[in-house]
Design an enzyme around this catalytic site. Structure first.
Site, PDB file in Angstrom:
ATOM      1  N   SER A   1      -9.818  -0.601   7.024  1.00 30.70           N
ATOM      2  CA  SER A   1      -9.236  -0.500   5.675  1.00 30.70           C
ATOM      3  C   SER A   1      -8.526  -1.724   5.140  1.00 30.70           C
ATOM      4  O   SER A   1      -8.146  -1.750   3.972  1.00 30.70           O
ATOM      5  CB  SER A   1      -8.288   0.683   5.604  1.00 30.70           C
ATOM      6  OG  SER A   1      -9.044   1.860   5.453  1.00 30.70           O
TER       7      SER A   1
ATOM      8  N   LYS B   1       0.853  -1.193   0.000  1.00 29.52           N
ATOM      9  CA  LYS B   1       0.000   0.000   0.000  1.00 29.52           C
ATOM     10  C   LYS B   1       0.888   1.242   0.000  1.00 29.52           C
ATOM     11  O   LYS B   1       1.893   1.290   0.718  1.00 29.52           O
ATOM     12  CB  LYS B   1      -0.893  -0.030   1.245  1.00 29.52           C
ATOM     13  CG  LYS B   1      -1.933   1.079   1.310  1.00 29.52           C
ATOM     14  CD  LYS B   1      -2.821   0.915   2.548  1.00 29.52           C
ATOM     15  CE  LYS B   1      -3.914   1.962   2.623  1.00 29.52           C
ATOM     16  NZ  LYS B   1      -4.785   1.781   3.801  1.00 29.52           N
TER      17      LYS B   1
ATOM     18  N   SER C   1      -9.748   1.736   2.794  1.00 29.65           N
ATOM     19  CA  SER C   1      -8.886   2.531   1.940  1.00 29.65           C
ATOM     20  C   SER C   1      -7.822   1.733   1.188  1.00 29.65           C
ATOM     21  O   SER C   1      -7.270   2.224   0.208  1.00 29.65           O
ATOM     22  CB  SER C   1      -8.200   3.606   2.778  1.00 29.65           C
ATOM     23  OG  SER C   1      -7.295   3.011   3.700  1.00 29.65           O
TER      24      SER C   1
HETATM   25  N1  GLN Z   1     -13.023   4.151   6.285  1.00 31.90           N
HETATM   26  C1  GLN Z   1     -12.465   4.570   7.531  1.00 31.90           C
HETATM   27  C2  GLN Z   1     -12.030   6.009   7.444  1.00 31.90           C
HETATM   28  O1  GLN Z   1     -12.197   6.588   6.404  1.00 31.90           O
HETATM   29  C3  GLN Z   1     -11.301   3.686   7.901  1.00 31.90           C
HETATM   30  C4  GLN Z   1     -10.092   3.964   7.103  1.00 31.90           C
HETATM   31  C5  GLN Z   1      -8.918   3.117   7.462  1.00 31.90           C
HETATM   32  O2  GLN Z   1      -9.049   2.083   8.104  1.00 31.90           O
HETATM   33  N2  GLN Z   1      -7.752   3.592   7.068  1.00 31.90           N
HETATM   34  O3  GLN Z   1     -11.542   6.574   8.376  1.00 31.90           O
END
Ligand code: GLN
Length: 486
Positions: A178, A79, A154
């Protein structure tokens, strides 16, 4: 079966028997990337030259009769919020578009020590804020099961890359879901380890008390192998925990007899898609048939997880993202009239809408006069949420729940409404607030789209998660189905 479609341990066996070379595996992966990447767009950067060089080094070792580690010669995707020395690390943000880190994250050094091959850096929601990868400031990534749908987020690029066989395994980060959410939407195995189990040194911070790095894999065995490779104490991360090293493959046993599993009822009543509910109920039946003792339980503070997360995560983000001001690194606006103007213009142009929304929200809840009412309150509720889990784990070995309320959704349907998007993580956020490990495994299909189930355990009980996941996998076929990309 082509090499790029195989798992880590299948390829490891072929490598040690000298039936294939790492160079052949790596070339097979890049050839496949050439064929499908224009449709999937999982990657921001590909590192082919470097990958082939590493492959040759591994092949020489094998030729010399040296013993190789399980990940030696295996192509892995990373990532793009994990720092890689000499390789652009963008967080899918304009503000870091040209950032080349002078050092590598600890997990990258650990993978390199094993001889893993880095295929490239994968797409994400900008600074890991989002649930669909639509917040990337570069491009969107498609779900390999249906190109008109999101891969989740994400870490959508990592999930899609594994699902589309554009790598053998991948790393992502999970602050509120994410890893688990995109793994579920792409039909892959994903794990968020316990807070402190994997070093975050070199992970570009979003919300430091929640962030955790973890693997995406094609099956549970590979998940154990990846976890073995990346876990462990790191003196460069003061939150990483010093523990005796365990070999996670020892938990790959087909046995859940007597295992006590709790099903939090709050996770089955909230707006859950009926097809997803059916799949979760079938999975519960499966575990019961396999000898687990399954019982309904309660996580009473569930409804407060989302508001609590959306106070704590933005508060920490607003502080972590203060460092991007155009002075030391990253994007700088060159037209500004003075230094103050340069800060404002660099940040205004460099950050996307969702990131700005979080910075504003976070700054607000931390400001004097509001701190006690919002931030401090959220910390107190966070403790209650954690206690809720602790109490459950006195009674149960594991908890089982859905990962997402629905299967993968179409591009654009939630992008305009932030709250709709936030609700995607309703079943995953609380786990980060409590710091416990969570794992997603494929549990079925709804209209051809994968649906995952989530297993939750006590702190540092990844072994038990793996054993339950492995048992489910051994007794089902869902993980064998592959998307047809067209
Ligand atoms: N979707 C959640 C957010 O936008 C979690 C994102 C993540 O785990 N990086 O904060």
């Amino acid at each position: 079966m082509s090499l790029h479609q195989m798992t880590i341990y299948e390829l490891h066996t072929l490598l040690t028997k000298k039936e294939v070379s790492s160079e052949e595996i790596t070339k097979s992966v890049y050839k496949h990337i050439e064929q499908v990447e224009t449709k999937i767009k999982a990657y921001i950067t590909l590192t082919k030259a470097q990958a082939l060089e590493t492959a040759q080094v591994v092949d020489k070792k094998i030729a010399n009769g040296e013993k190789i580690a399980p990940l030696s010669g295996i192509p892995v995707a990373i990532k793009d919020n994990i720092c890689t020395k000499g390789v652009q690390t963008t967080c899918a943000s304009k503000i870091l578009a040209n950032f080349v880190p002078p050092y590598s994250a600890t997990v990258i050094r650990k993978l390199a020590t094993q001889g893993a091959i880095m295929v490239g850096k994968t797409n994400l929601d900008e600074f890991a804020m989002g649930s669909s990868t639509e917040n990337s400031s570069f491009h969107v990534t498609s779900n390999p099961w249906d190109l008109t749908r999101v891969p989740g987020g994400s870490s959508g690029g990592s999930a899609a890359a594994v699902a589309a066989d554009e790598c053998i395994a991948a790393l992502g980060s999970d602050t509120g879901g994410s890893i688990r959410q995109p793994a579920a939407l792409c039909g892959m195995v994903g794990m968020k380890p316990t807070y402190g189990e994997v070093s975050r040194y070199g992970l570009i911070a979003f919300a430091s008390s929640l962030d955790q790095i973890g693997p995406f894999t094609k099956d549970v065995t590979d998940c154990a192998l990846m976890l073995n490779a990346i876990c462990g104490h790191d003196r460069l991360d003061s939150t990483s925990v010093q523990r005796e090293r365990r070999d996670y493959t020892q938990y790959l046993k087909n046995d859940v007899r007597g295992l006590k599993i709790g099903i939090p009822k709050e996770y089955l009543t909230q707006d859950l898609d009926s097809a997803v509910r059916k799949i979760i109920e079938e999975a519960i039946d499966k575990f019961t048939k396999l000898g687990a003792e399954v019982e309904e339980t309660s996580l009473a503070y569930t409804e407060y997880a989302l508001p609590t997360y959306y106070l704590i995560a933005p508060a920490e983000a607003s502080s972590n993202l203060a460092r991007y001001e155009g002075v030391r690194y990253g994007y700088r606006d060159m037209e500004a009239s003075d230094v103050q103007d340069m800060f404002v213009k660099s940040r205004s142009t460099g950050f996307g809408d969702e990131v700005k929304r979080r910075i504003m929200l976070g700054t607000y809840v931390l400001s004097s006069g509001y701190y006690d009412a919002y931030y401090l309150k959220a910390l107190k509720v966070r403790t209650l949420i954690k206690q809720d889990f602790d109490q459950n784990f006195q009674k149960y070995d594991l908890l089982l729940s859905p990962v997402t309320p629905t299967p993968a959704f179409k591009f654009g349907v939630k992008a305009a409404n932030p709250v709709q998007m936030y609700l995607q993580d309703i079943f995953t956020l609380a786990i980060n607030l409590a710091g416990i490990p969570g794992m997603t495994i494929p549990a079925g299909f709804a209209n051809g789209l994968p649906v995952g189930l989530q297993l939750l355990g006590k702190h540092f009980d990844e072994g038990r998660l793996l054993q339950a996941a492995y048992t489910f996998e051994q007794n089902t076929e869902f993980h064998r189905r592959r998307p047809v990309i067209n």
